[in-house]
Design a protein around this motif. Structure first.
Motif, PDB file in Angstrom:
ATOM      1  N   SER A 232     -32.035 -44.345   8.868  1.00  0.00           N
ATOM      2  CA  SER A 232     -32.144 -43.899  10.278  1.00  0.00           C
ATOM      3  C   SER A 232     -31.085 -43.399  10.902  1.00  0.00           C
ATOM      4  CB  SER A 232     -32.434 -45.186  11.165  1.00  0.00           C
ATOM      5  OG  SER A 232     -31.466 -46.033  11.022  1.00  0.00           O
ATOM      6  N   ILE A 233     -30.932 -42.623  11.909  1.00  0.00           N
ATOM      7  CA  ILE A 233     -29.766 -42.117  12.329  1.00  0.00           C
ATOM      8  C   ILE A 233     -29.707 -42.298  13.907  1.00  0.00           C
ATOM      9  CG2 ILE A 233     -29.813 -39.969  10.813  1.00  0.00           C
ATOM     10  CD1 ILE A 233     -30.945 -38.293  13.256  1.00  0.00           C
ATOM     11  N   LEU A 234     -28.435 -42.194  14.280  1.00  0.00           N
ATOM     12  CA  LEU A 234     -27.971 -42.700  15.689  1.00  0.00           C
ATOM     13  C   LEU A 234     -27.527 -41.637  16.334  1.00  0.00           C
ATOM     14  CD1 LEU A 234     -26.311 -46.093  15.367  1.00  0.00           C
ATOM     15  CD2 LEU A 234     -28.683 -45.821  16.022  1.00  0.00           C
ATOM     16  N   TYR A 235     -28.060 -41.371  17.745  1.00  0.00           N
ATOM     17  CA  TYR A 235     -27.428 -40.128  18.732  1.00  0.00           C
ATOM     18  C   TYR A 235     -27.226 -40.795  20.013  1.00  0.00           C
ATOM     19  CZ  TYR A 235     -32.194 -38.267  18.897  1.00  0.00           C
ATOM     20  OH  TYR A 235     -33.255 -37.760  19.376  1.00  0.00           O
ATOM     21  N   CYS A 236     -26.882 -40.024  20.933  1.00  0.00           N
ATOM     22  CA  CYS A 236     -26.689 -40.321  22.371  1.00  0.00           C
ATOM     23  C   CYS A 236     -27.299 -39.371  23.413  1.00  0.00           C
ATOM     24  CB  CYS A 236     -25.367 -40.686  22.763  1.00  0.00           C
ATOM     25  SG  CYS A 236     -24.626 -42.174  21.815  1.00  0.00           S
ATOM     26  N   ASN A 237     -27.928 -39.721  24.333  1.00  0.00           N
ATOM     27  CA  ASN A 237     -28.270 -38.921  25.259  1.00  0.00           C
ATOM     28  C   ASN A 237     -28.691 -39.678  26.725  1.00  0.00           C
ATOM     29  OD1 ASN A 237     -30.371 -37.524  27.462  1.00  0.00           O
ATOM     30  ND2 ASN A 237     -30.544 -36.179  25.691  1.00  0.00           N
ATOM     31  N   GLY A 238     -27.649 -39.046  27.558  1.00  0.00           N
ATOM     32  CA  GLY A 238     -27.621 -39.831  28.936  1.00  0.00           C
ATOM     33  C   GLY A 238     -26.946 -41.428  28.366  1.00  0.00           C
ATOM     34  N   ARG A 239     -27.636 -42.275  29.211  1.00  0.00           N
ATOM     35  CA  ARG A 239     -27.199 -43.709  28.943  1.00  0.00           C
ATOM     36  C   ARG A 239     -27.871 -44.503  27.562  1.00  0.00           C
ATOM     37  NH1 ARG A 239     -28.221 -47.642  32.520  1.00  0.00           N
ATOM     38  NH2 ARG A 239     -29.778 -46.394  34.081  1.00  0.00           N
ATOM     39  N   SER A 240     -28.637 -43.484  26.919  1.00  0.00           N
ATOM     40  CA  SER A 240     -29.593 -44.125  26.055  1.00  0.00           C
ATOM     41  C   SER A 240     -28.799 -43.722  24.527  1.00  0.00           C
ATOM     42  CB  SER A 240     -30.892 -43.268  25.774  1.00  0.00           C
ATOM     43  OG  SER A 240     -31.491 -43.478  26.977  1.00  0.00           O
ATOM     44  N   VAL A 241     -28.863 -44.844  23.653  1.00  0.00           N
ATOM     45  CA  VAL A 241     -28.644 -44.714  22.089  1.00  0.00           C
ATOM     46  C   VAL A 241     -30.028 -44.546  21.589  1.00  0.00           C
ATOM     47  CG1 VAL A 241     -27.434 -45.671  20.148  1.00  0.00           C
ATOM     48  CG2 VAL A 241     -26.464 -45.694  22.532  1.00  0.00           C
ATOM     49  N   MET A 242     -30.313 -43.482  20.692  1.00  0.00           N
ATOM     50  CA  MET A 242     -31.678 -43.300  20.420  1.00  0.00           C
ATOM     51  C   MET A 242     -31.531 -43.561  18.610  1.00  0.00           C
ATOM     52  SD  MET A 242     -33.141 -42.070  22.880  1.00  0.00           S
ATOM     53  CE  MET A 242     -34.594 -41.858  22.236  1.00  0.00           C
ATOM     54  N   PHE A 243     -32.670 -44.255  18.145  1.00  0.00           N
ATOM     55  CA  PHE A 243     -32.559 -44.516  16.702  1.00  0.00           C
ATOM     56  C   PHE A 243     -33.775 -43.556  16.201  1.00  0.00           C
ATOM     57  CE2 PHE A 243     -31.087 -48.311  18.359  1.00  0.00           C
ATOM     58  CZ  PHE A 243     -30.333 -49.138  17.384  1.00  0.00           C
ATOM     59  N   ARG A 244     -33.541 -42.710  15.265  1.00  0.00           N
ATOM     60  CA  ARG A 244     -34.622 -42.031  14.686  1.00  0.00           C
ATOM     61  C   ARG A 244     -34.782 -42.244  13.347  1.00  0.00           C
ATOM     62  NH1 ARG A 244     -36.026 -37.298  17.922  1.00  0.00           N
ATOM     63  NH2 ARG A 244     -37.828 -37.093  16.281  1.00  0.00           N
TER      64      ARG A 244
END
Length: 610
Positions: A30-42
C-alpha cells in the motif's frame, strides 16, 4: 442500511514548484499520500480498495508507516505529528507539536523507536528527532537557516540522520543523541529530497539544480553523482531506492522519470527514461515517486499516479487518477455502462465506471470552473463562475465542440428539460434566465433572489426557490413564466429542488437543514418532519423508481428516506465525506453515489428497512 461498495479516491495534493514525498508499506503493498485533512491508503494491487484517515485538524502533508507496519506517523501544516494505529479504527496513540510550521518530511528509525521530522520553523528549529512514545528529544539539529524539505534516518547501525532544504545544504548528524557533524554545499538550488539506500551504505540527494549526488552513509563523504550527460532537464523533486539498493528512480519538472543503476564507483548510469503519459502540459510535470516491490510509482503535478513494473520498464503504466479539489456535482450518463461524471471546482470533468473506477478525464479546450452541470447522451450542459452556460458535446472519451453564452449573471443553479433538452433554466440573484440552445430567450426579474430551480422534463412547469425560503411554482409559457402557486414551509434559503423521475412529486431542501417532499398536482406536503441533518443540505437525488430520496449535507452525512414510510425510518450514513457532501446520484434503485469536499466518490448499496 447503506453498505459502502466502492471508493474512487482523490489524488495527492500537489503544489507548483514543490515535490511531494509519498511512502508505502512493502508487506501490504500500500501507499500513503495526503489530500486536505485526509491521509489516503491505496493498495497497488487492489486500486478500488481505499482507506481514509481524517482526524487531522489542519491539512495533512506527509505520512509514514513504522518499520513493522503497525503504526503511522503523519504531519500537517500546523507542525503537529500524530501517531496512530493502522488497525482498530486508526486509534490515536500520541500527538505532538513538533515544529512551529509545516511538516514536510517524516522518517522512522529502523528499530521503530524514534522519529525525525523536518519542515518550516522559527530560528534554527527546522528539524526535530524524538522518541515516539514519550516525545522526548534525542538531539540538537543546528546547521539549517531555512525550511528543511526532507530528512532521512540511516536504516542500519550506527544510526545517522541527514537533512536538506531551501538553504541548498545537505547536513549530516551523528547520534543518538544526535548532533551536527558536517554540511555539504555542492548543490546550487533547493535540495528537495534525501534518502538512504535500504542496505544503509549510501545516501542520495536531489535538487532543483538538476543534480543527484551520492554519499557514503557512514562518513557522509560525497562519492559520486548521477550522470549529467543523460540527466534531467528540469528540477528533480524526488528520489527513491530500489529494494536491493542497486538502483534509484528520480522524477523531474521535465515530465520524465529516470531509472539509474548505481555502479561500484558510486556513480549513476541511466537505465531507462520513463515518459509520463499525457498531453505534455504543466500538469504532467512529475513531483513524487516511490519504488516499492515490483512497482515504480510516479505522481504528476496534476495528481495522476502512474504504476510502472520495475521488472518490465517497457510496459505501459497503469494510471490511477481522480480529483484533487471538492467535487461539487455528479451526473449519470444513461446507458448500459452507467458512466458516472463528476466535476470539481477546478473545472475537471472525470469519467468513472462502477467496478472499474477511473475511466478517463474529459479534456476541454477551455478549463473553466464549473458550479453545476447536467449530462445528456452525448452532451454536458454546465454553468460556472464565468457567468456563462456551456454546451459541451461528448465524443467518446473527449469533449468535442463547446458553445457558450454569457448570461451576464452569476448562476446559482441550472436545470435542463430532459425531454426538451434545448430548454435550460438558470437561477441567479435577480430571477431566472431561459435559454434555448445557446441563445438567451428571456431574463425574468422575479423580484427575489432565486437560489435554486428545477424545470419539468417536458418544459411546461418550473419550481424556483428563493433566498426567503419560499417555493414559487410557474407555468412555462413560451419564453415567459406564469406564477401558479407559492409554497411556504422552509425556514431558510432554498438550496436544491428536484422533480421525481415520474414527475408526480418534487423535493426541496434548505440551508436550515430541512427537506420537504411535495405532491406536484395538489402542492400538498407528502413527506414531512425530514429534519435529521444538522447543517445545510447541499444536494438531493431520487431513485429511478421514485421511492427513495437521498440528501447530502455540510454535516458530512448522507440520509436516505423512503417516501412511503415515516421520515424517522430513514437510513443515515455518518461521515460519508469529510468536510461535507456536495453531490448525489442514483445509478439504480438500490445504488447511490456520493461526492464531497474530500474529493472522493463513494458508491453505496441501499437496503431499505423492513
Amino acid at each position: 442500511m447503506a453498505e459502502l461498495k466502492e471508493t474512487f479516491a482523490c489524488v495527492p495534493s500537489t503544489e507548483r514548484g514543490r515535490g511531494i514525498l509519498i511512502s508505502g508499506d512493502a508487506k501490504s503493498n500500500s501507499i500513503l499520500y495526503c489530500n486536505g485533512r485526509s491521509v489516503m491508503f491505496r493498495y497497488l494491487d487492489r486500486p478500488l480498495e481505499v482507506k481514509v484517515y481524517g482526524e487531522h485538524m489542519y491539512p495533512a502533508t506527509v505520512a509514514r508507516y513504522s518499520p513493522n507496519g503497525e503504526w503511522i506517523a503523519s504531519g500537517d501544516v500546523s507542525g503537529t505529528v500524530r501517531i496512530w494505529g493502522t488497525h482498530n479504527d486508526f486509534v490515536l496513540k500520541k500527538e505532538y507539536r513538533v515544529l512551529s510550521g509545516r511538516i514536510d518530511d517524516i522518517q522512522w528509525s529502523a528499530d521503530g523507536e524514534r522519529i525525525v521530522a523536518s519542515g518550516d520553523g522559527k530560528g534554527t528549529s527546522f528539524v526535530r528527532a524524538f522518541v515516539w512514545d514519550s516525545g522526548s528529544n534525542v538531539g540538537e539539529f543546528d546547521g539549517h537557516s531555512k525550511r528543511v524539505l526532507s530528512c532521512a534516518f540511516k536504516p542500519t547501525r550506527p544510526f545517522r540522520i541527514v537533512s536538506c532544504g531551501e538553504d541548498f545544504l545537505v547536513n549530516f548528524y551523528e547520534g543518538p543523541p544526535f548532533k551536527f557533524k558536517l554540511s555539504h554545499r555542492e548543490h546550487s538550488n533547493f535540495v528537495n529530497c534525501i534518502r538512504f539506500s535500504p542496505d544503509g551504505n549510501r545516501f542520495i540527494s536531489v535538487s532543483s539544480d538538476k543534480r543527484g549526488l551520492l554519499y557514503d552513509a557512514k562518513t557522509a563523504d560525497m562519492t559520486g553523482e548521477l550522470s549529467s550527460e543523460d540527466g534531467h532537464k528540469g528540477s528533480i523533486y524526488a528520489v527513491s531506492w530500489s529494494p536491493d539498493s542497486k538502483r534509484v528512480v528520480t522524477v523531474s519538472a521535465d515530465k520524465t522519470a529516470k531509472v539509474w543503476e548505481i555502479s561500484a564507483d558510486n556513480n549513476g548510469k541511466l537505465v531507462k527514461t520513463l515518459a509520463c503519459p499525457g498531453s505534455g502540459g504543466v500538469n504532467d510535470m512529475l513531483v513524487g515517486c516511490l519504488w516499492q516491490n515490483d512497482h515504480i510509482v510516479t505522481v504528476s503535478l496534476g495528481g495522476s499516479i502512474f504504476l510502472y513494473s520495475s521488472s518490465d520498464l517497457d510496459k505501459a503504466p497503469l494510471e490511477l487518477s481522480g480529483h484533487m479539489k471538492n467535487i461539487n456535482a455528479l451526473a449519470l450518463l444513461k446507458g448500459p455502462s452507467k458512466v458516472i461524471l463528476s466535476t470539481s471546482y477546478d473545472g475537471q470533468i472525470i469519467k468513472w465506471l462502477q467496478g472499474i473506477g477511473f475511466s478517463g478525464k474529459l479534456e476541454r479546450s477551455v478549463t473553466t470552473q464549473i458550479k453545476c452541470f447536467e449530462a445528456l447522451e452525448g452532451e454536458i450542459v454546465a454553468s460556472g463562475f464565468d457567468n456563462k452556460v456551456w454546451r459541451i458535446r461528448l465524443l467518446g472519451d473527449q469533449c468535442g465542440d463547446a458553445d457558450s453564452v454569457d448570461i451576464a449573471k452569476q448562476p446559482n443553479d441550472l436545470s435542463l428539460a430532459l425531454l426538451s433538452p434545448d430548454l435550460v433554466m438558470v437561477s441567479h440573484d435577480t430571477g431566472v434566465t431561459l435559454l434555448r440552445g445557446t441563445k438567451v430567450v428571456s431574463t425574468i426579474d422575479l423580484g427575489f433572489t432565486a437560489t435554486a430551480c428545477t424545470i419539468a422534463p417536458n418544459g411546461n412547469e418550473a419550481v424556483v426557490g428563493g433566498k426567503d425560503g419560499k417555493l414559487h411554482v410557474y407555468s412555462v409559457m413560451g419564453d415567459t413564466l406564469k406564477e401558479e402557486a407559492v409554497l411556504e414551509k422552509h425556514r431558510g434559503p432554498i438550496t436544491v429542488i428536484h422533480y421525481s423521475p415520474d414527475v408526480s412529486m418534487f423535493a426541496s431542501a434548505d440551508s436550515n437543514r430541512e427537506v420537504v417532499v411535495w405532491d406536484r398536482a395538489s402542492h400538498e406536503i407528502k413527506v414531512k418532519n425530514m429534519l435529521y441533518h444538522t447543517a445545510r443540505v447541499n444536494c438531493l437525488a431520487w431513485s429511478p423508481n421514485n421511492s427513495l430520496i437521498a440528501t447530502g449535507s455540510l454535516d458530512t452525512c448522507v440520509i436516505i428516506y423512503d417516501v412511503d414510510k415515516p421520515a424517522d425510518q430513514r437510513i443515515t450514513v455518518k461521515g460519508a465525506h469529510l468536510g461535507g457532501v456536495y453531490g448525489l446520484v442514483f445509478t439504480d434503485d438500490h445504488t447511490v453515489v456520493s461526492s464531497g469536499e474530500d474529493a472522493c466518490i463513494r458508491i453505496w448499496t441501499v437496503t431499505p428497512k423492513k
